[in-house]
Design a protein around this motif. Sequence first.
Motif, mmCIF file in Angstrom:
data_model
loop_
_atom_site.group_PDB
_atom_site.id
_atom_site.type_symbol
_atom_site.label_atom_id
_atom_site.label_comp_id
_atom_site.label_asym_id
_atom_site.label_seq_id
_atom_site.Cartn_x
_atom_site.Cartn_y
_atom_site.Cartn_z
ATOM 1 N N ARG A 106 -51.089 20.824 -105.419
ATOM 2 C CA ARG A 106 -51.831 20.258 -104.298
ATOM 3 C C ARG A 106 -50.874 19.792 -103.202
ATOM 4 O O ARG A 106 -51.067 20.094 -102.021
ATOM 5 C CB ARG A 106 -52.684 19.091 -104.807
ATOM 6 N N LEU A 162 -60.181 14.666 -113.168
ATOM 7 C CA LEU A 162 -60.604 14.793 -114.561
ATOM 8 C C LEU A 162 -60.412 16.199 -115.094
ATOM 9 O O LEU A 162 -59.899 16.392 -116.186
ATOM 10 C CB LEU A 162 -62.082 14.398 -114.683
ATOM 11 N N SER A 370 -72.671 10.489 -85.276
ATOM 12 C CA SER A 370 -71.759 9.373 -85.549
ATOM 13 C C SER A 370 -71.147 8.857 -84.261
ATOM 14 O O SER A 370 -70.889 7.653 -84.141
ATOM 15 C CB SER A 370 -70.680 9.795 -86.546
ATOM 16 N N LEU A 373 -73.933 6.657 -82.834
ATOM 17 C CA LEU A 373 -74.115 5.444 -83.623
ATOM 18 C C LEU A 373 -72.933 4.496 -83.430
ATOM 19 O O LEU A 373 -73.115 3.293 -83.182
ATOM 20 C CB LEU A 373 -74.252 5.820 -85.098
ATOM 21 N N GLY A 374 -71.728 5.055 -83.520
ATOM 22 C CA GLY A 374 -70.537 4.212 -83.383
ATOM 23 C C GLY A 374 -70.484 3.545 -82.021
ATOM 24 O O GLY A 374 -70.247 2.335 -81.905
ATOM 25 N N VAL A 377 -73.200 0.777 -81.706
ATOM 26 C CA VAL A 377 -72.843 -0.463 -82.398
ATOM 27 C C VAL A 377 -71.735 -1.183 -81.639
ATOM 28 O O VAL A 377 -71.797 -2.403 -81.421
ATOM 29 C CB VAL A 377 -72.423 -0.147 -83.848
ATOM 30 N N ALA A 378 -70.719 -0.421 -81.207
ATOM 31 C CA ALA A 378 -69.630 -1.043 -80.454
ATOM 32 C C ALA A 378 -70.169 -1.670 -79.176
ATOM 33 O O ALA A 378 -69.767 -2.770 -78.779
ATOM 34 C CB ALA A 378 -68.566 -0.003 -80.124
ATOM 35 N N ILE A 381 -71.920 -4.932 -79.978
ATOM 36 C CA ILE A 381 -70.974 -6.020 -80.191
ATOM 37 C C ILE A 381 -70.380 -6.476 -78.863
ATOM 38 O O ILE A 381 -70.300 -7.675 -78.563
ATOM 39 C CB ILE A 381 -69.861 -5.566 -81.151
ATOM 40 N N LEU A 384 -72.863 -8.497 -76.953
ATOM 41 C CA LEU A 384 -73.015 -9.849 -77.498
ATOM 42 C C LEU A 384 -71.820 -10.718 -77.130
ATOM 43 O O LEU A 384 -71.964 -11.881 -76.764
ATOM 44 C CB LEU A 384 -73.172 -9.781 -79.015
ATOM 45 N N LEU A 385 -70.614 -10.137 -77.226
ATOM 46 C CA LEU A 385 -69.420 -10.919 -76.908
ATOM 47 C C LEU A 385 -69.408 -11.299 -75.434
ATOM 48 O O LEU A 385 -69.121 -12.444 -75.069
ATOM 49 C CB LEU A 385 -68.160 -10.125 -77.257
#
Lengths: 394, 263
Positions: A106, A162, A370, A373-374, A377-378, A381, A384-385
């Motif tokens: 690998r 495994l 994504s 969404l990212g 969300v950012a 935040i 809010l800040l």
Amino acid sequence: MKLSPPTTAFEPAGEEPAWTPAPPPRRRRPWPIRLLRHPFAWLVLLPTVLAIVYFYLVAAPQYVSEARFVVRSRAEAPQPSLGNMISAAVGGAGGLSTAAEAHSVRDFLLSHDAVARAQDKIDLIAIWQRTEADLLARLRHEEPERLTKYYNGMVTAQLDGLTGLLTLRARAFRPEDARAIATTLIELSESLVNRLSERAREDSLRVAREEVAIAERRVLESRAALTRFREEQQDLDSAGSVQAAVATIGGLETALAAVQAELRERMAFMRPDNPALQVTRNRVAALERQIEAERSRRTQGGGALAQQLAGFERLMLERDFADRQLASATASLEGARMEAQRQQMYLARVVEPNLAVYPLYPRKLISVGSIFLGLSVAFGIGWLLVAGMREHAA
Amino acid sequence: MSGAVTRTGLVDAARMQLRVIGALVIREMHTRFGRQRLGYLWLFAEPLLLGGVIALLHGASGGEGIRSSFEFFSIGFMLFQLLRGIVSRAPNTINANQTLLYHRQVTLPDLFFARHAIELAASAGVMALFVVAGIAMGGAAPDQPVKMILALVLMLLLAQGIAFMVGSITSEFEAAGYFVQIATFGIMPICGLMFMVEWLPPDWQEVALWMPTVHLFELMRDGQFGEQFRTFYDLSYIGWWIIGPHLLGLAGLRIARARVGLE
């Protein structure tokens, strides 16, 4: 809430010239305009739209070729012997060493060495710079280090801890290219495994072979020394000569005893000056001298039989030892050969590289989702800040 | 969102917020340590004693190689201390400072920011001390200090997001605070402080990597020991764990602010 300067950018571009002379209150504006003036549009929606444009319109399809293989050693095959059963019960060491081999395969697959070797066999740079590749996804820098970095993005090798199953995935802009990369990489791994296996085999056999060579030389030397000894002494079998000498002396002593008995017998009835008595006495003396001479010839001096016998026996002993050493060395070589045969590693292909029909990459929906969404969300935040910060000024 | 606030207004607000946080830090230090004889030194003495005792206990209990080493537990414990200090103090943050909320400039996140700054200073300071002590005791210097600092910062952010959530929940349901106290200690064996993922069997490794703190401990040990061990961490996974609780927590605090103000 204005983070960016869309206000000034949008005022002249406003589509309603009728509103410009007397702008009504903000709330009245239609919702698309209000949405566009909101920073959410600029910070989240715009990048998402760009991502959609890129992924759905610009991005070139990438085809994946997948292959799976295991690195195995024959030692793992169940052998009906007590030792193997015990070691398997305690926790087979063979399996562990195979896992180590799989790890090194690998690591090799993700290394610059694999890139360089693959580049020699098939032109990786050309494959990832095909005309159909889009600007963002294509290979832009051809230096080996950057090629390796790009390669690590396009080729993945996962090891199932495994089972020791290695899964290799290669991506390219044409299906046949992806398959060519996967095939080449499997061949490279195969040659690596063979190299490692050969090396281990050679190591274990080399010592046994050296032992056999030493024993053979010793046997030859002991034979040569024996022959030289026989030539020097002009005697084929010193032990036989000794027996012959002992027999001679024994015969002489028997004869001497018989003559002495005869002398005593004659002395009993003959006069001392009888000539027959004299003859017998002469025979006794002659026999005694002869025995004396024989004894000294056999046991004293350089060429004496005693020395000869000692040398002969030493050489015979040496020959026996050499023979025995050769026998044991040959046996251990045989054992080492069987052991090496058993430990031999090989690469078994479980899944051959496939020729993709449908491009699985780039993953459009997941990527766009994504990103959206990212960023959302950012943005949440951040909002809010900033809102919290505003409270200080208010 | 009147739109009248311009960019300079925002900068002023940020400056004002920094001043508020600075003042809150000083107040917090005073209420916590002001009356003790050693004063602010207690801030460092407490984690120093705890970390030192834990590291010495593990060192004395034996074990192979790195498992018993002083650096492994002392420095690892400081990362844990940061999480524990922030999260376990989160439940009473709002209660303890409720009177301050009569000042308009003080917002709920400010209270948290101030406490977190203190915890970060304590943990980072003691960690630096332990690093120096480890080198003085004959250990190797950290391989990549940047990664250790990054782990500290990410742990701060992770703990901060959780603290926001805990703070907003406990302002509504006070009993939740007790669970938080238990949880911060209960998490100790599984948070990555005691083990490295490499030591676990393969199927447990995957389970362990669900835990965001495990990634951070792995990141820090990557910086601490370098290539000696294989480390497993995924920064984007931590990223989600940071921004998720931040969003929920900050939103929760805004709701809480309205309710707290009513009392």
